[in-house]
Design a protein around this motif. Structure first.
Motif: not given
Lengths: 407, 157
Positions: B50-52, B71-73, B98-101
């Motif tokens: 859940k590093f969204v 850097h994911l949070s 694809g994961y984070f536009p």
């Protein structure tokens, strides 16, 4: 209908910062919006690598003219973490106090800009007049209206006296009363509500997908705030609500910022009341041991991120900055899809992109005179009249008329 | 999920060496992974751990390698600094749009400033350097020096 592409910027009379927007139109309808950024890239990250940590505190403070405290705090937090410095509690409280005062000035500034962009200039005049109250408080506490220079590695540079504390409390009361009035305007004034509702719509899912931050995200019911989720400075000891709204539009963003102002006043009162005694800084080493840290900070515009890597010398190996506007600008294209061109200024303004704010001249150095002189309001007034008179413009007649009117 | 759980999960799932996943302090973790494993670890971190939130991407010049830290949070403030290294001769990484536009602009930034090759990123405006910026000049690389004008040099002398 025939397609037209309108370039706005990088140099444009109605744009306050150099950016370029290409807007593809069909009639009045926006088909596509694309932004070209970077015109204001000053190479600060590279410059940080070539300067000492203490110089970098002042350099990072100058990344932004409005949320200057955000950047310097974010930077010193990272350095303090690497150096394992135990920052005194009083210093953290003072840092947080300045941070919340900065938020107040920034949100009031935004409200004025928003008013101006929709042709409600009375609101601009009112809010910017009231904003002077908090600017004066910041100047009193730190010596500066912007680029406060309050932070240093290991704490803060100026203490707060009981008298100053009283002044802050007094100003907070005034500001709170004024903000209540603005909330009343925002919730009752039909023209404002109608102009802002349904404009710049960003759905909850899009806000999350596009990585929106700060009030822009919270107005689309994204319940994220670094102050609560990843507490820093004194936020872990404060009681406050994270304001969210489900209007998903510019109107929602207005309500969120108004709500945050009220929370800021409450936080300022808590900080003043519970301000611990003690030192305001610990001595920081000139050379910072090797290590790395990520620091997050909830700036008025959203999450600010700094990454600092040290190599054991007196200069950092790498400093990386992600300012909130970079995260938010990417939502603008979505907000403007199939909307009217006339909505463009307020939609861009509604993410509160960082506009620079200039300092005033207050301290002058006269040639041959050692001591600095502080100019009073009257001195400044006389100086400006003299300046124009030298150039053949005389305000004497106008001045007399003004004095008569004021009597 | 606590930091310890996340650490254990990452080590177990990808059989990472003990020292490669670290808890720096409360809510701060870092992990170094092989570039070939990156996609799987990244996907697992987002979907299972859940590093969204993507805070940003940092690029580093580390001599013969370029490193990239994602850097994911999580929603509750735990930051994972996921680091990969690629050789400087061929600094190729895969796009994560694809994961984070929103990663688009961060990827363009490491392309401009460090010379990363981001595979799978569609053509678009560069950021943040100007269009006339010389090719193969990457200001955040350690060997890059600013070409000073004569006036600037005279001023510094």
């Amino acid at each position: 209908m025939h397609k037209v592409i309108i370039p706005v910027g990088p140099q444009h009379p109605a744009l306050k910062e150099p950016e370029n927007f290409m807007i593809t139109l069909s009639g009045e309808k926006i088909l596509k919006f694309s932004a070209r950024l970077g015109y204001n890239h000053r190479g600060i990250e590279k410059a940080c690598e070539e300067r000492t940590y203490i110089q970098d505190v002042y350099l990072t403070e100058r990344i932004c003219g409005i949320c200057s405290h955000s950047h310097s705090t974010c930077f010193v937090q990272a350095v303090e973490e690497i150096a394992a410095l135990e920052v005194p509690k009083r210093a953290l409280y003072i840092r947080t106090l300045v941070a919340e005062l900065e938020r107040v000035h920034s949100h009031l500034l935004w409200l004025g800009v928003a008013g101006h962009e929709v042709g409600f200039d009375t609101l601009l005049m009112y809010t910017w007049r009231d904003r002077e109250v908090v600017m004066d408080i910041l100047a009193m506490l730190t010596g500066n209206r912007v680029n406060y220079g309050i932070n240093t590695i290991g704490g803060v540079r100026r203490d707060i006296t009981p008298e100053q504390s009283k002044e802050v409390a007094k100003a907070t009361n005034t500001l709170e009363e004024r903000t209540k009035y603005y909330i009343q305007i925002a919730t009752k004034e039909t023209t404002l509500i109608k102009r802002l509702s349904g404009v710049g719509v960003l759905s909850h899912d899009d806000a999350i997908r596009l990585g929106a931050v700060g009030p822009t995200a919270r107005a689309s019911s994204v319940d994220r705030d670094v102050r609560r989720d990843d507490p820093y400075a004194a936020y872990g000891e404060l009681k406050f609500k994270v304001i969210t709204d489900n209007h998903n539009d510019v109107y929602g963003r207005t309500l969120v910022r108004m709500g945050e102002l009220m929370e800021s006043y409450s936080m300022i009162r808590q900080l003043l009341k519970n301000m611990p005694e003690g030192p305001i800084a610990v001595k920081a080493p000139r050379k910072i041991p090797a290590g790395e840290a990520v620091s997050r900070y909830e700036a008025p515009r959203g999450e600010d991120v700094h990454y600092v890597k040290s190599n054991g010398s007196e200069k950092p190996e790498r400093v990386k900055v992600r300012a909130p506007t970079l995260a938010n600008i990417q939502t603008v294209a979505k907000m403007l899809e199939d909307r009217q061109l006339a909505d463009l200024p307020i939609v861009i303004a509604a993410i509160d992109p960082c506009f620079s704010c200039t300092d005033r001249l207050t301290v002058i150095k006269e040639a041959g005179v050692r001591k600095n002189k502080v100019m009073s309001w009257e001195d400044l007034h006389d100086y400006s009249i003299g300046w124009y008179r030298e150039r053949g413009i005389d305000f004497a007649g106008l001045n007399k008329k003004l004095t008569r009117m004021l009597k | 999920m606590t930091e310890e759980n996340i650490k254990d999960a990452l080590i177990k799932k990808f059989s990472l060496p003990e020292g490669k996943v670290r808890i720096q302090r409360k809510r701060r973790m870092s992990a170094e992974v092989d570039r070939l494993k990156f996609k799987d670890v990244f996907e697992y971190a987002i979907t299972e751990l859940k590093f969204v939130i993507l805070c940003t991407i940092t690029g580093l010049d580390e001599g013969s390698n370029l490193s990239f830290i994602y850097h994911l949070s999580t929603e509750d403030g735990i930051v994972l600094n996921l680091k990969i290294s690629v050789p400087k001769e061929n600094p190729a990484i895969k796009t994560i749009i694809g994961y984070f536009p929103a990663a688009d602009i961060y990827e363009r930034e490491v392309m401009d400033l460090l010379g990363a090759k981001v595979e799978g990123l569609p053509p678009g405006n560069r950021y943040p350097l100007m269009d006339e910026w010389p090719k193969d000049a990457y200001p955040l690389r350690k060997d890059w020096k600013q070409n000073k004008t004569k006036e600037q040099e005279a001023k510094n002398a």
